[in-house]
Design a protein around this motif. Sequence first.
Motif, short mmCIF file in Angstrom:
data_model
loop_
_atom_site.label_atom_id
_atom_site.label_comp_id
_atom_site.label_asym_id
_atom_site.label_seq_id
_atom_site.Cartn_x
_atom_site.Cartn_y
_atom_site.Cartn_z
N TRP A 1 3.25 -8.25 5.12
CA TRP A 1 4.34 -8.44 4.17
C TRP A 1 4.74 -9.90 4.00
CZ3 TRP A 1 6.60 -5.01 0.88
CH2 TRP A 1 6.25 -3.66 1.04
N TYR B 1 10.15 -4.53 2.12
CA TYR B 1 9.65 -3.69 3.20
C TYR B 1 10.52 -2.45 3.37
CZ TYR B 1 8.38 -2.55 8.09
OH TYR B 1 7.99 -1.93 9.25
N SER C 1 2.82 -0.91 9.53
CA SER C 1 2.98 -1.85 8.42
C SER C 1 3.65 -3.11 8.95
CB SER C 1 3.79 -1.20 7.28
OG SER C 1 3.75 -1.99 6.12
N ALA D 1 -2.07 -1.58 3.82
CA ALA D 1 -1.18 -2.40 4.65
C ALA D 1 0.29 -2.29 4.26
CB ALA D 1 -1.62 -3.87 4.59
N PHE D 2 0.56 -1.81 3.04
CA PHE D 2 1.94 -1.76 2.56
C PHE D 2 2.48 -0.33 2.45
CE2 PHE D 2 -0.11 -5.58 1.01
CZ PHE D 2 0.78 -6.56 1.40
N LEU D 3 1.65 0.66 2.73
CA LEU D 3 1.98 2.09 2.61
C LEU D 3 2.10 2.52 1.15
CD1 LEU D 3 4.59 2.55 5.50
CD2 LEU D 3 2.11 2.90 5.58
#
Length: 210
Positions: free
Chosen positions: A51, A79, A47, A12-14
Motif C-alpha cells: 500500500w 487501506y 495485505s 496484494a490489495f484484496l
Amino acid sequence: MYNASIMFFRNAFLVDITSEKIGRVLKLDSIESSKLWKGMDAVIFNSWHWWLHTGRKQPWDFIQEGNNTYKDMDRLVAYGKALNTWARWIDSNVDPTKTQVFFQGVSPDHAGLSTSGAGPSAKNCGGQTEPLPRYPRGQHPAELVLEKVLRTMFTPVHLLNVTGLSQLRIDGHPSVYGHGGHGDMDCSHWCLAGVPDTWNQLLYAALIQN
C-alpha cells in the motif's frame, strides 16, 4: 497422502485493479476476484505491504470509490476502505461452520527508525544483529486499522498477530544484501530462515487448535 491442496492467489490489495481508459484503477469497493475464495476449508489473507509503494512500484494510476476517482489518497484511509469491502464480502459469503478465516497481521519495516532503543547510530536495519528491546514507534498504525475492521465483523476471523513480535526483529531483514548487492537497504523483507518461520508456527498452531 493427505488429499489436500493449497492455492496461492496474489492480490496484494484484496480489492480489484482494473484497466480503464484513464489507466489502471484501484477500486476500493470492488472485489470480483473473491470468486476464487469460495468453498475453501481455510482462507488466509494478508495485505498492507504494497500500500505504501509509489512511482514505478505502484501498480495503479488512480483510486476509485463509488463514482469518485482520485489521483491518490491517504494510504491508511484507502487501506481501511479496502478492508471494509473485504469484511462485507466475508460476512456475506463465508459459512464459518465450513470455512476458517485467518488474517495475517501487518509485517512491519525498520526503515527510518529513531535511534531510541536501536543502538547509538541505528536509523534502519543495516548492521543490526540483535532484536530491539522495545519498538520506538509504538503499535503499527495499519495494524490498528485492521483490528478496528475485524471488530465490526460477524464472521469469526483469527488474527495472526505477528506485528508486535516482528517489530522487535530489526535484525531479521536482508538489509544491504536484499537486492543483489550493497546498492540498496532492504528493511521490509525478511531473511529465511527467520522471522516468517515463527509466523508459520503460529499459523500451524491456530489450524490444529481449530
